[in-house]
Write a protein that holds these residues in place. Structure first.
Motif: not given
Length: 437
Positions: A304-309, A345-352
């Protein structure tokens, strides 16, 4: 003779607990089987550190209903971390006869006897037995030459994502004399390599004797040729441990040191207790003192809260530290933890996507490091058949898996292997000669 079957999910600690239960059952006259449908007793030892092993355990337990229907006299037991944290999730399976927690496995014989008469639920939440008072059990070893020895249980760290303090309790260290007694008994049985286990093994401390001291003590046991320890925590890992690794020939040059993230912001949200810079400094110190050390680690993506950066900082950390092996997991909320109240708040697709990108980077690093082994001669402790069953396999001192052609009489011996092929995950080689029995 009655037969038992144990299905283990999770970490080495669970494996060690299962081996101890198997040892108790063999002392009671049970025989091990690899087929659950043949068993008179089925034990499922569960793990709840992530949602995935939770779900795998539930699926496996559900499938046992068929066996129970065909053989009603079969006793089905479920233990470990899942019932310790939420026994109701297991009690809904009406075909389960015995439910027990992480602190009750030593009493498996007594619990089974009771379960023959009635459904038994035994979850210890207070008055956790002191490690000094836990009886010494002759484990049934899956590998008779490599054994786990639990030296520390529980955790005081309370990482915001982790359920271990709630399922394994607070930190408890085993008395050194008891550790040595168990190691000596294992050596007498022919064990060549021991793994000192702890939820946070670097925090081992018994009346001032720490992990480094314990390594020196265990190294004096005749017959033990290799010593490993896991899992390390960056806050507890220190120069004294590194010096012990450097000075003790038997201690393997391998450290599993999970960073979890390369972002100081995320590490703070995880309550890990260190910054990116502090982690990196410890790795650099380790590699400077022991240049040939192998490094592995665990990573969580999509916290939670992990941005692209933040994720890019994890990639950068991996590029800086260079790992021999890495284990990447998508974040999943765990009950009772602080992070379960955070917005996922990080979508499942982005986690993958992040998982795949980080795994690819780690795979490239592992492949590049392994390629440097081509033509090298490695000492390997032969553990048995390879995963595919056609060749023998074993590990180098720095924990590289090696497969090669050879006769089964080499199992349990140290051999010299010339590396002829490499991959990110294992090495292949040619047997040169036997090193020692």
């Amino acid at each position: 003779m009655k037969k038992f079957y144990i299905k283990t999910f999770g970490c080495q600690m669970n494996v060690n607990d299962s081996e101890k239960m198997a040892g108790i059952l063999r002392s009671l006259g049970y025989e091990k089987t690899d087929l659950p449908e043949e068993a008179d007793l089925i034990i499922v030892n569960t793990c709840s550190v992530r949602a995935k092993p939770d779900n795998k355990a539930y699926s496996f337990i559900g499938n046992l209903k068929k066996i129970k229907k065909e053989k009603p006299e079969t006793i089905i037991a479920v233990g470990g971390c899942v019932p310790q944290k939420e026994k109701e999730s297991i009690l809904r399976f009406k075909h389960v006869d015995l439910v027990f927690g992480t602190f009750n496995f030593m009493k498996i014989g007594e619990l089974i006897k009771r379960a023959k008469k009635e459904r038994v639920v035994e979850i210890l939440n207070s008055k956790i037995p002191e490690e000094d008072k836990v009886p010494l059990i002759d484990s049934y070893l899956e590998n008779p030459y490599v054994a786990y020895v639990t030296v520390q249980r529980g955790c005081n760290r309370f990482c915001s994502y982790c359920i271990v303090p709630f399922t394994r309790g607070r930190e408890r260290s085993v008395k050194p004399e008891l550790v040595l007694k168990e190691v000596k008994r294992l050596a007498e049985r022919g064990v060549k390599e021991v793994h000192l286990l702890g939820q946070n093994v670097d925090f081992y401390n018994y009346e001032g004797i720490d992990l480094a001291d314990l390594l020196y003590m265990v190294s004096e046991v005749e017959g033990i040729e290799r010593i490993r320890f896991t899992t390390s925590h960056p806050c507890g890992f220190n120069r004294k441990i590194v010096e012990a690794m450097k000075n003790i020939e038997k201690v393997c040059p391998y450290v599993h040191l999970p960073p979890q993230s390369g972002s100081t912001k995320i590490l703070e949200r995880m309550n890990r207790g260190y910054t990116r810079e502090e982690y990196t400094e410890k790795v650099m110190m380790l590699k400077e003192e022991i240049p040939k050390v192998a490094l592995s680690g665990d990573f969580i993506v999509g916290f939670p809260g992990e941005t692209t950066k933040d994720f890019e900082e994890t990639l950068s950390l991996v590029e800086t530290c260079v790992f021999d092996q890495g284990f990447v997991f998508e974040y999943s909320p765990r009950p009772f933890t602080k992070a379960s109240n955070f917005k996922d708040d990080v979508p499942k697709e982005e986690k993958n996507r992040r998982l795949q990108e980080l795994q690819n980077l780690l795979r490239v690093q592992a492949e590049e490091k392994n390629k440097k082994r081509l033509g090298c001669i490695e000492e390997v402790l032969v553990e048995g058949k390879s995963p595919k069953g056609k060749e023998l396999s074993g590990r180098t001192k720095d924990n590289k898996l090696v497969v090669f052609d050879g006769s089964e009489e080499l199992v349990g011996k140290f051999v010299e292997i010339e590396i002829t092929e490499t991959s990110p995950f294992f090495l292949k080689g040619k047997l040169l000669q036997k090193v020692k029995v």
